[in-house]
Design a protein around this motif. Structure first.
Motif, PDB file in Angstrom:
ATOM      1  N   LYS A   1       0.840  -1.249  -0.021  1.00 31.49           N
ATOM      2  CA  LYS A   1      -0.066  -0.016   0.020  1.00 31.49           C
ATOM      3  C   LYS A   1       0.933   1.105  -0.012  1.00 31.49           C
ATOM      4  O   LYS A   1       0.372   2.367  -0.373  1.00 31.49           O
ATOM      5  CB  LYS A   1      -0.931  -0.136   1.145  1.00 31.49           C
ATOM      6  CG  LYS A   1      -2.188  -0.907   1.179  1.00 31.49           C
ATOM      7  CD  LYS A   1      -2.940  -1.081   2.196  1.00 31.49           C
ATOM      8  CE  LYS A   1      -4.037  -1.885   2.250  1.00 31.49           C
ATOM      9  NZ  LYS A   1      -4.886  -1.959   3.324  1.00 31.49           N
ATOM     10  N   ILE A   2       1.988   0.991   0.623  1.00 30.59           N
ATOM     11  CA  ILE A   2       2.989   2.305   0.485  1.00 30.59           C
ATOM     12  C   ILE A   2       3.306   2.771  -0.836  1.00 30.59           C
ATOM     13  O   ILE A   2       3.451   3.891  -1.011  1.00 30.59           O
ATOM     14  CB  ILE A   2       4.143   2.178   1.425  1.00 30.59           C
ATOM     15  CG1 ILE A   2       4.602   3.355   1.824  1.00 30.59           C
ATOM     16  CG2 ILE A   2       5.267   1.230   0.959  1.00 30.59           C
ATOM     17  CD1 ILE A   2       5.893   3.421   2.839  1.00 30.59           C
ATOM     18  N   PHE A   3       3.255   1.898  -1.761  1.00 31.46           N
ATOM     19  CA  PHE A   3       3.637   2.200  -3.287  1.00 31.46           C
ATOM     20  C   PHE A   3       2.521   2.272  -4.070  1.00 31.46           C
ATOM     21  O   PHE A   3       2.712   2.144  -5.245  1.00 31.46           O
ATOM     22  CB  PHE A   3       4.753   1.091  -3.590  1.00 31.46           C
ATOM     23  CG  PHE A   3       5.846   1.316  -2.971  1.00 31.46           C
ATOM     24  CD1 PHE A   3       6.708   2.450  -2.675  1.00 31.46           C
ATOM     25  CD2 PHE A   3       6.570   0.074  -2.227  1.00 31.46           C
ATOM     26  CE1 PHE A   3       7.850   2.518  -2.123  1.00 31.46           C
ATOM     27  CE2 PHE A   3       7.733   0.174  -1.486  1.00 31.46           C
ATOM     28  CZ  PHE A   3       8.360   1.330  -1.606  1.00 31.46           C
ATOM     29  N   ASN A   4       1.344   2.699  -3.563  1.00 31.05           N
ATOM     30  CA  ASN A   4       0.054   2.710  -4.276  1.00 31.05           C
ATOM     31  C   ASN A   4       0.256   3.790  -5.521  1.00 31.05           C
ATOM     32  O   ASN A   4       0.918   4.802  -5.279  1.00 31.05           O
ATOM     33  CB  ASN A   4      -1.317   3.202  -3.691  1.00 31.05           C
ATOM     34  CG  ASN A   4      -1.741   1.841  -2.904  1.00 31.05           C
ATOM     35  OD1 ASN A   4      -1.574   0.770  -3.158  1.00 31.05           O
ATOM     36  ND2 ASN A   4      -2.662   2.183  -1.889  1.00 31.05           N
ATOM     37  N   ASN A   5      -0.335   3.618  -6.693  1.00 32.07           N
ATOM     38  CA  ASN A   5      -0.160   4.662  -7.775  1.00 32.07           C
ATOM     39  C   ASN A   5       0.932   4.983  -8.098  1.00 32.07           C
ATOM     40  O   ASN A   5       1.374   6.001  -8.654  1.00 32.07           O
ATOM     41  CB  ASN A   5      -0.802   5.798  -7.192  1.00 32.07           C
ATOM     42  CG  ASN A   5      -2.411   5.397  -7.306  1.00 32.07           C
ATOM     43  OD1 ASN A   5      -3.047   4.756  -7.871  1.00 32.07           O
ATOM     44  ND2 ASN A   5      -3.139   6.011  -5.973  1.00 32.07           N
TER      45      ASN A   5
ATOM     46  N   ASP B   1       2.910  -6.873   3.267  1.00 31.32           N
ATOM     47  CA  ASP B   1       2.411  -6.148   4.393  1.00 31.32           C
ATOM     48  C   ASP B   1       3.460  -5.324   5.075  1.00 31.32           C
ATOM     49  O   ASP B   1       4.566  -5.851   5.083  1.00 31.32           O
ATOM     50  CB  ASP B   1       1.787  -7.034   5.389  1.00 31.32           C
ATOM     51  CG  ASP B   1       0.553  -7.743   4.904  1.00 31.32           C
ATOM     52  OD1 ASP B   1      -0.157  -7.368   4.177  1.00 31.32           O
ATOM     53  OD2 ASP B   1       0.080  -8.914   5.359  1.00 31.32           O
ATOM     54  N   LEU B   2       3.281  -4.291   5.897  1.00 36.02           N
ATOM     55  CA  LEU B   2       4.165  -3.571   6.479  1.00 36.02           C
ATOM     56  C   LEU B   2       4.120  -3.855   8.330  1.00 36.02           C
ATOM     57  O   LEU B   2       3.100  -4.223   8.650  1.00 36.02           O
ATOM     58  CB  LEU B   2       3.965  -2.054   6.230  1.00 36.02           C
ATOM     59  CG  LEU B   2       4.461  -1.493   4.919  1.00 36.02           C
ATOM     60  CD1 LEU B   2       3.099  -1.716   3.954  1.00 36.02           C
ATOM     61  CD2 LEU B   2       4.829  -0.073   4.737  1.00 36.02           C
ATOM     62  N   PHE B   3       5.038  -3.418   8.788  1.00 32.41           N
ATOM     63  CA  PHE B   3       4.905  -3.199  10.142  1.00 32.41           C
ATOM     64  C   PHE B   3       5.836  -1.996  10.509  1.00 32.41           C
ATOM     65  O   PHE B   3       6.958  -1.932   9.756  1.00 32.41           O
ATOM     66  CB  PHE B   3       5.442  -4.598  10.870  1.00 32.41           C
ATOM     67  CG  PHE B   3       6.708  -5.176  10.559  1.00 32.41           C
ATOM     68  CD1 PHE B   3       7.729  -4.633  11.357  1.00 32.41           C
ATOM     69  CD2 PHE B   3       6.937  -5.842   9.530  1.00 32.41           C
ATOM     70  CE1 PHE B   3       9.224  -5.261  11.021  1.00 32.41           C
ATOM     71  CE2 PHE B   3       8.102  -6.331   9.269  1.00 32.41           C
ATOM     72  CZ  PHE B   3       9.234  -6.153   9.863  1.00 32.41           C
ATOM     73  N   GLY B   4       5.621  -1.523  11.969  1.00 30.74           N
ATOM     74  CA  GLY B   4       6.537  -0.473  12.271  1.00 30.74           C
ATOM     75  C   GLY B   4       6.199   1.097  11.802  1.00 30.74           C
ATOM     76  O   GLY B   4       6.840   2.017  12.023  1.00 30.74           O
ATOM     77  N   GLU B   5       5.154   1.203  10.898  1.00 25.41           N
ATOM     78  CA  GLU B   5       4.756   2.477  10.278  1.00 25.41           C
ATOM     79  C   GLU B   5       4.392   3.557  11.367  1.00 25.41           C
ATOM     80  O   GLU B   5       4.715   4.807  11.009  1.00 25.41           O
ATOM     81  CB  GLU B   5       3.872   2.352   9.159  1.00 25.41           C
ATOM     82  CG  GLU B   5       2.461   1.568   9.676  1.00 25.41           C
ATOM     83  CD  GLU B   5       2.231   0.311   9.455  1.00 25.41           C
ATOM     84  OE1 GLU B   5       1.323  -0.158   9.066  1.00 25.41           O
ATOM     85  OE2 GLU B   5       3.471  -0.366   9.852  1.00 25.41           O
TER      86      GLU B   5
ATOM     87  N   MET C   1       1.830   7.014   2.947  1.00 24.87           N
ATOM     88  CA  MET C   1       2.298   6.668   4.382  1.00 24.87           C
ATOM     89  C   MET C   1       1.419   7.298   5.424  1.00 24.87           C
ATOM     90  O   MET C   1       0.768   6.670   6.416  1.00 24.87           O
ATOM     91  CB  MET C   1       3.503   7.454   4.571  1.00 24.87           C
ATOM     92  CG  MET C   1       4.212   7.244   5.650  1.00 24.87           C
ATOM     93  SD  MET C   1       4.957   5.252   5.829  1.00 24.87           S
ATOM     94  CE  MET C   1       3.945   4.761   7.091  1.00 24.87           C
ATOM     95  N   LEU C   2       0.714   8.509   5.317  1.00 26.47           N
ATOM     96  CA  LEU C   2      -0.365   9.250   6.032  1.00 26.47           C
ATOM     97  C   LEU C   2      -1.601   8.271   5.871  1.00 26.47           C
ATOM     98  O   LEU C   2      -2.189   8.074   7.064  1.00 26.47           O
ATOM     99  CB  LEU C   2      -0.664  10.743   5.600  1.00 26.47           C
ATOM    100  CG  LEU C   2       0.284  11.627   5.527  1.00 26.47           C
ATOM    101  CD1 LEU C   2      -0.081  12.892   4.895  1.00 26.47           C
ATOM    102  CD2 LEU C   2       0.681  11.732   7.084  1.00 26.47           C
ATOM    103  N   VAL C   3      -2.234   7.504   4.856  1.00 23.81           N
ATOM    104  CA  VAL C   3      -2.991   6.898   4.664  1.00 23.81           C
ATOM    105  C   VAL C   3      -2.906   5.531   5.681  1.00 23.81           C
ATOM    106  O   VAL C   3      -3.822   4.972   6.345  1.00 23.81           O
ATOM    107  CB  VAL C   3      -3.414   6.379   3.473  1.00 23.81           C
ATOM    108  CG1 VAL C   3      -4.576   5.377   3.309  1.00 23.81           C
ATOM    109  CG2 VAL C   3      -3.934   7.814   2.511  1.00 23.81           C
ATOM    110  N   LEU C   4      -1.753   4.974   5.581  1.00 19.36           N
ATOM    111  CA  LEU C   4      -1.371   3.956   6.060  1.00 19.36           C
ATOM    112  C   LEU C   4      -1.398   4.042   7.598  1.00 19.36           C
ATOM    113  O   LEU C   4      -1.989   3.243   8.482  1.00 19.36           O
ATOM    114  CB  LEU C   4      -0.171   3.291   5.844  1.00 19.36           C
ATOM    115  CG  LEU C   4       0.044   2.597   4.336  1.00 19.36           C
ATOM    116  CD1 LEU C   4       1.707   2.404   4.048  1.00 19.36           C
ATOM    117  CD2 LEU C   4      -0.445   1.168   4.469  1.00 19.36           C
ATOM    118  N   VAL C   5      -0.802   4.877   8.023  1.00 18.55           N
ATOM    119  CA  VAL C   5      -0.888   5.229   9.534  1.00 18.55           C
ATOM    120  C   VAL C   5      -2.117   5.615  10.079  1.00 18.55           C
ATOM    121  O   VAL C   5      -2.438   4.943  10.938  1.00 18.55           O
ATOM    122  CB  VAL C   5      -0.121   6.699   9.842  1.00 18.55           C
ATOM    123  CG1 VAL C   5      -0.024   6.856  11.367  1.00 18.55           C
ATOM    124  CG2 VAL C   5       1.591   6.294   9.548  1.00 18.55           C
ATOM    125  N   SER C   6      -2.895   6.404   9.212  1.00 20.79           N
ATOM    126  CA  SER C   6      -4.305   6.409   9.728  1.00 20.79           C
ATOM    127  C   SER C   6      -5.180   4.868   9.833  1.00 20.79           C
ATOM    128  O   SER C   6      -5.983   4.679  10.742  1.00 20.79           O
ATOM    129  CB  SER C   6      -5.172   7.325   8.721  1.00 20.79           C
ATOM    130  OG  SER C   6      -4.606   8.585   8.820  1.00 20.79           O
TER     131      SER C   6
END
Length: 232
Positions: A13-17, A82-86, A134-139
């Motif tokens: 998701k961090i690399f969307n678009n 998947d991510l972790f630590g964001e 990144m902002l979307v992911l954190v939210s």
């Protein structure tokens, strides 16, 4: 050097678009580190120095936390893409707030957080999209953690199970699906004992609410499960 992981990273998701070409330029700027871990190895330990936002390239891992009694509570499971630590990346403490264990042999890419929000030397538009993502992911992660708190606040094991299964039903779009974790991991996730979890699931099967075999589960009475979950 990151070409073999392009397909996985583009699903993240961090690399969307972001296009393949933009991704390669961005990785050159960010200079992430790729590390390999054996099954059951600690990828990150709570309290250790933060090493960057992790992206699972292959394998699976569990994000865990110890409660006040010293018991392990599983916060999340992460797999390829998947991510972790964001959230910890921009908290200011500079340490890992949770422990991440490899559930199988894992390959992990670590993105340096300061490079994500720092000034891009190439002033590329894709870097601005990265910050937005990144902002979307954190939210989204904040909302997921809130959902996790809802599970922990439920006192009835049956209500925990019902809510979890209904969440999986909505996510998978089918009344039959594979559980994303083993029985002992699910018990840790709910913060209950495995025997208590197995006993309750067995009773729910006997009552015709669900059926299961190994990790496969079928919801047989969705309306009653909704009633149980809402009663929590």
């Amino acid at each position: 050097m990151y070409e073999e992981w392009t397909e996985v990273l583009l699903r993240t998701k961090i690399f969307n678009n972001i296009t393949v070409a933009e991704l390669q330029v961005m990785l050159t700027c960010l200079q992430p580190k790729v590390s390999c871990f054996r099954k059951d190895a600690a990828i990150a330990l709570a309290g250790d120095k933060f090493t960057g936002i992790g992206i699972i390239l292959s394998g699976a891992a569990a994000v865990t936390k110890e409660n006040a009694a010293g018991n392990r509570v599983i916060i999340a499971f992460v797999g390829p893409g998947d991510l972790f630590g964001e959230i910890a990346a921009f908290a200011g403490g500079g340490i890992w707030p949770a422990t991440v264990f490899a559930q199988s042999d894992c390959t992990v890419l670590f993105l340096p957080a300061d490079m994500i929000v720092g000034e891009c030397p190439k002033m590329c538009a894709s870097h601005r999209r990265l910050i937005t993502n990144m902002l979307v992911l954190v939210s989204d992660k904040a909302l997921l953690l809130n959902r996790k708190l809802e599970y922990l606040a439920i006192k009835s094991i049956r209500s925990k199970i019902s809510m979890f299964l209904l969440d999986q039903y909505k996510k998978k779009g089918s009344a039959t699906f594979m559980l994303p974790m083993k029985r002992n991991e699910l018990a840790d996730f709910f913060n209950v004992t495995r025997p208590s979890l197995s006993r309750e699931m067995g009773q729910m099967r006997d009552e015709g609410l669900i059926d299961f075999h190994m990790s496969s589960v079928k919801l047989k009475d969705i309306e009653t499960l909704k009633t149980i979950a809402e009663a929590s």
